[in-house]
Structures are given as C-alpha cells and as structure tokens.
Write an enzyme that holds these catalytic residues in place. Structure first.
Site, PDB file in Angstrom:
ATOM      1  N   ASP A 119       0.760  -1.211   0.188  1.00 37.67           N
ATOM      2  CA  ASP A 119       0.153  -0.178  -0.107  1.00 37.67           C
ATOM      3  C   ASP A 119       1.153   1.331   0.030  1.00 37.67           C
ATOM      4  OD1 ASP A 119      -2.499   1.432   0.403  1.00 37.67           O
ATOM      5  OD2 ASP A 119      -1.644   1.816   2.479  1.00 37.67           O
ATOM      6  N   ASP A 151      -1.456  -0.824   6.142  1.00 38.61           N
ATOM      7  CA  ASP A 151      -1.697  -0.519   7.510  1.00 38.61           C
ATOM      8  C   ASP A 151      -2.995   0.186   7.842  1.00 38.61           C
ATOM      9  OD1 ASP A 151      -1.727   1.861   5.911  1.00 38.61           O
ATOM     10  OD2 ASP A 151      -0.992   3.013   7.711  1.00 38.61           O
ATOM     11  N   ASP A 163      -7.181  -1.747   4.146  1.00 34.03           N
ATOM     12  CA  ASP A 163      -6.146  -2.614   3.653  1.00 34.03           C
ATOM     13  C   ASP A 163      -6.578  -4.183   4.185  1.00 34.03           C
ATOM     14  OD1 ASP A 163      -4.523  -0.692   2.294  1.00 34.03           O
ATOM     15  OD2 ASP A 163      -3.406  -0.497   4.057  1.00 34.03           O
TER      16      ASP A 163
END
Length: 631
Positions: free
Chosen positions: A310, A503, A507
């Site tokens: 991410d 995080d 996600d």
C-alpha cells in the site's frame, strides 16, 4: 511440587525409567525371566498404544514416522532385546520432554512478553491517594502511577516533568528512551529508576500492548507446519529403513540384525527439529519487532517472490504535510480548512488525520458534526454547522454532487483533497506525503532476498503514485484502486507467494487475500492487524524485510536439522548393518542424534540482528510548503 508436576507432565518417561531400573536390578540378581516380563509388558503396552494412534493418523491421511518406532519396539521384544525396547520407549517419550525444553528456549521472547503483561494499575485519586485497580477498570483520563521498573499498563501521556522508558520489547531499541511531559508513553514499555505519572489515553483493551499480547498468544499457540515438512521425508525414510533392516536380516540370517538396524532409525529428529526451529524463528522475529502468527506463515515468508505495498502510510510516512488551502469563490481559507478538518475528524483514513493535525496546529477550532458517513477509500460526509460537507477524492465528490470539480495544478508528489459544501464545489486542500526514508533500501533488500517483483497499490491519483514510485524505484504501479481492485490484483499476481504490506482499515481485505499479509500495527488499524498473518510492532517498514530474512534462516535451519538427523541415522544404520552395533548401544547413540538435531535447530534463535536497511534520502522528497492558499 516440582517432582509431582514432572510426573503428571511426563508419566511415560517416569514409568519408563522405573521399569528400566527394575529390569536392570532383576537382571543383576539373575531374575532374567522376571526382568524380561516387566520390560516386555511395559514396552508392548506402549507399542500398542502408539500403534492405535498411528492407525488413526493414517486414516486421516497422515503417513507419519511412528511405524518405525512401533516396528523397532516389537522387533527388539521378539528377539529378546527387552532393555533396548524400554530405551526406545524412553527415547520416544523423552523426545517430548526434550521438545518442550527446546521449544521453551525457542519461544522465550514470546513468553517474555506474556510474562510481563501487567494485571493491575496504580490509580491516583484527586486527594493524592493511590489505589490498585484491575487493569480492565482503567479508563481514559485516569492518572496512573508507574513505579520504578514497572511495565506501563496502558497507552498514555506523560504527566511527570521527565521520565525514561525501556521500549526494547516493543521497538527493538536497546537504549532507554527519554520522554518529556506531554509526550506519548507506550503501554508495555518499562519505567526507569524513578516513579512516573501517566495520564491514560486508552483503556487496556484498546492499548497497543494488550493487542500485542493477544497476537503473541495466538502465535505461541500455533503449530509449525510439522506434518507437511516431516511427511515430505517420512515415507521414503520409513521405506528405506525397513528395506535396509530386511536386507541386514537376509544377509546375516539373524533376525537380531533387523532389530539393531531399526533401533537407530527412530524418527525423533524429523518430528522435533522442525517445530523447534520454527518456534525459534518466531521468537527471533518478535525480538526484532514482528509478531508472526504461526509456523506456516514463517514458511511462506521464506519463499516470497512478489512484494505488494500500500502507498499511504506504508511506503510513505502516512502523515502528509499541509501544502496549501485553495478555496473556490464564496469561501475563504479559514472557513474551508475548518469545514474540511471538522468533517475529516470522522474519517479513519491516514490523510484525514493529517488534515486534522494541520488544522489544529494552525489554531482552528474543530466544529462538532452529525450524520457522519465514510465511504471506504473515497471520502467522508458529515453535517457541520448546518451544512452538508463532503470531503474526498475528485471522482467521488463529482459523482456525489454533480458539480464541476476542478483539478488544481500539482507538482509530483502532491495530492489534493476535494471539498464540497451543500453539493457545491468549495475548493481543495493540498497535501504532500513523503516516502519513508527506509523504504527504498527495504525494497532493495527484499529483492536480494528473492522478492524481485514489487507492486505499489494505491487509491490515490496516478500522477501522485508514479511520482512516489519513481523515487523508490518501483516500476509496477496500480493507482486509483478500490479495496476490491487491490484484492483482485494480489490474487492474480505472479510469481507467488505474494507478500502484501499495508496499514489501514481498507487494507484488511487485501491483507487477508495475500499469501502473506503484513500489517504495520504500530499505527495501523486493529482490523488490518487481525486480518494479517504478521504484524510489525514498530513504525518501520524495514521490519518486513527483516521478517523475510529471519524466516529464511529459520526454514534453512529446520531443513538442515532434518537432514542432519537423517544423515546421522543412516550412518548408524549402515554400521548396525555390519552387526557391530548392539541394540542397546544403538538406542543410546540414537539419543545423541536427537540431541544433536535439537541443538542445531536452536540455531534459529541466533544469527544476530537481520541486516538493517539504512534510512537514506530519497530523491525529490524535500517538502514544498506554501503559507495560506491561492484564494
């Protein structure tokens, strides 16, 4: 009490020792028949009990190694080697005790965290008196006294003028950390030599250390993939041992030779070495700030070929700086920032926290809202001061309002948060999220460890994503993604296994979909940590590379231990084939083989600290700050 506990924990070991001593005494006083009856009855009963368990495992599809042990016990009894039969029983049951000892050493870092978990707190009352309360009774706002060398029970803010805390079990930092009044104090850190006052900022259940303890309990209770790893060698090793023993019988014409060969072919090294090495790897990972939720995860981490990340809060710092506020006609800078921050306080996105922090730092008083709704990864809506405020991505704001949402000029690395008030486009807040200083080195280290394909996944605009990717050396960039888009990309990614690091709340689905999901738990969401296979306890992405390196070392040690056990057993089997190794001597030598493989498996604990990925400046990361905005 210690003796009684040992008897209850290892009854077969104690019974075997008593039977062995009794049989030896009877043999010394020339009561050979009585000695043989006692030893044979005991060893035969254990063989029958083991056989029943073995059949149950075979019916479940697990071809284990117990067949060698049962065959060896029966063979030694049939040829009259009853002392050797009892020693084999001791070797099998003692292997459990040896495994417990080795596993205890291997997971000492995990159990150390559990042992240190506080159960009570010292709460200071308004009159200055102190009362001890159960940890679950601590509420945010309580003033707590943390005595010297005590563990901080909940997350809080330091009220004392200054204090020093040992955060090594949480961050891996060996030196004490000095904190000043008003600074955050981590639950799980150890107070220094002076008592400190800490104002609780979270309950015990919501504090970081409580969540870490829950993760550690899950990891400690997990089993290494012993069945897969041992079964890979069980069938060929069993067939080889039986054929070799049969060949020795045929060659010598003496059935004793069959028993003597099988005695040194018992499977303890295969059954014990792998779990000890895997637990050692998990313990070493915990010491380095990563909780790995089981041996199967460790095995997958060791084979990772693709690493997906991410962007916001993972490859970048996740705390973007406010660059500019650009209101449309009819709004001013202060009004736009106030409405934006007031709505963003109801969002869980990392960018929202940055907007709120920047606004409060400029003295903006946040307004209370109602009817807040968050569209994951897209934006948030809230009623603020009688107005319906919509904050989020350009496409989302345009779709929800039907207004003409103008994209402002941005330099690479900048991103815009779009704002609409009562369905009219109100302007943008411009931010810049800088790459983590350790990110580029981490990606390079992962490539060295075998994860040569790296992917950046983000819901942000393509221009911003490409700018960050260029600075970090990532060639595969997927931008403007929804959570389900990320899931599909990770599921289709090649080569596998795929590591995903993230995080945020959004996600959680992709972390669960990856072969191995790693959550940045220090600042990430509980949802992400729960869906992940491993959790990084500190705000340092290089720990993901460290976890892969530690996993590779642990798997390598496990395989080396298995092959060491096989090699030593085969060597002893070949010696026994010649007839120079009596059954009793062979059984005793096999114990030494077990010990050698266990000691080798414990090397998974060592190896020093994983290679650090030094924080290096990333090209083009200097912040661009403009006061005010372009009214």
């Amino acid at each position: 009490m210690g003796i009684l506990r040992t008897v209850r924990t290892y009854p077969i070991v104690i019974a075997g020792l008593l039977v062995l001593v009794a049989a030896l005494i009877l043999a010394v006083v020339r009561q050979d028949e009585a000695a043989q009856i006692v030893a044979s009855a005991f060893a035969g009963a254990i063989a029958a009990w083991t056989f029943v368990g073995m059949v149950r495992e075979i019916l479940r599809g697990h071809w284990g190694l117990d067949i060698l042990a049962v065959t060896a016990i029966v063979a030694t009894l049939l040829v009259g080697e009853y002392i050797a039969a009892v020693i084999i029983v001791l070797m099998l049951s003692g292997g459990k005790a040896l495994e417990d000892y080795a596993a205890g050493r291997a997971k000492r870092e995990l159990t150390a965290l559990l042992d240190r978990a506080p159960r009570a707190a010292h709460r200071q009352l308004p009159d200055g008196t102190v009362e001890d309360v159960p940890l679950e009774d601590v509420a945010p706002g309580d003033l707590l006294v943390v005595r010297p060398s005590e563990v901080v029970p909940v997350d809080g803010v330091l009220e004392s003028e200054a204090a020093s805390f040992d955060e090594s079990s949480l961050t891996g930092e060996s030196l004490p950390v000095d904190r000043a009044a008003g600074e955050k104090v981590l639950s799980g850190s150890v107070n220094g030599t002076a008592a400190a006052l800490v104002r609780a900022s979270a309950s015990a259940a919501d504090s970081q250390f409580s969540q870490i303890v829950a993760l550690v309990r899950e990891a400690s209770a997990s089993r290494a993939p012993v069945v897969r790893l041992a079964d890979r060698y069980a069938v060929p090793f069993t067939l080889f041992a039986l054929v070799l023993a049969g060949f020795g019988w045929w060659l010598s014409g003496d059935p004793r030779r069959f028993a003597e060969v099988l005695v040194v072919a018992t499977p303890c090294p295969l059954l014990i070495a792998a779990p000890v090495a895997f637990m050692g790897g998990m313990s070493r990972a915990a010491k380095n700030g990563v909780i790995v939720k089981g041996g199967a995860v460790l095995e997958l981490l060791a084979r990772v070929k693709t690493a997906a990340f991410d962007k916001t809060g993972t490859l970048t710092r996740g705390r973007p700086e406010l660059v500019a506020v650009r209101p449309e006609r009819g709004f001013d800078v202060e009004e736009l920032l106030t409405l934006t921050a007031s709505a963003e306080q109801y969002s869980s996105h990392a960018l929202a926290a940055s907007v709120v922090e920047a606004a409060t730092a400029q003295g903006v008083n946040l307004l209370p809202g109602s009817g807040a709704e968050e569209a994951a990864t897209n934006g948030v809506l809230a009623d603020i001061d009688g107005q319906r405020v919509l904050v989020g991505k350009r496409a989302f704001v345009a779709q929800e309002t039907g207004a003409d949402v103008v994209e402002p000029p941005l330099v690479p690395g900048e991103l815009a948060v779009y704002v609409a008030v009562d369905r009219a486009f109100a302007g943008v807040v411009v931010l810049r999220d800088l790459p983590r200083p350790e990110a580029r080195a981490t990606l390079a280290r992962l490539a060295e460890l075998g994860a040569r394909h790296t992917v950046m996944l983000t819901g942000d605009g393509a221009s911003t994503a490409r700018a960050i990717a260029h600075q970090l050396g990532v060639s595969d960039v997927r931008a403007e993604l929804l959570p389900l888009d990320k899931v599909e990309i990770v599921r289709a990614a090649e080569p596998r296994p795929v590591l995903m690091v993230g995080d945020g709340v959004n996600d959680a689905p992709v972390l669960a979909a990856a072969d191995v999901g790693v959550a940045m738990g220090a600042r990430g969401s509980t949802a992400a940590s729960e869906s992940a296979d491993a959790v990084v306890l500190v705000d340092d992405i290089s720990k993901a590379a460290a976890a892969v390196e530690i996993s590779q070392h642990a798997v390598r040690v496990a395989l080396q231990s298995i092959w060491l056990g096989i090699a030593l057993s085969v060597g002893l089997m070949l010696v026994a084939l010649t007839g120079v190794l009596p059954a009793v001597a062979g059984a005793l030598l096999q114990e030494l083989v077990d010990l050698a493989t266990i000691l080798n498996a414990l090397r998974a604990l060592s190896g020093g600290r994983p290679r650090t990925t030094a924080a290096v400046p990333v090209e083009g990361t200097a912040a661009v700050v403009r006061a005010g905005g372009d009214g």
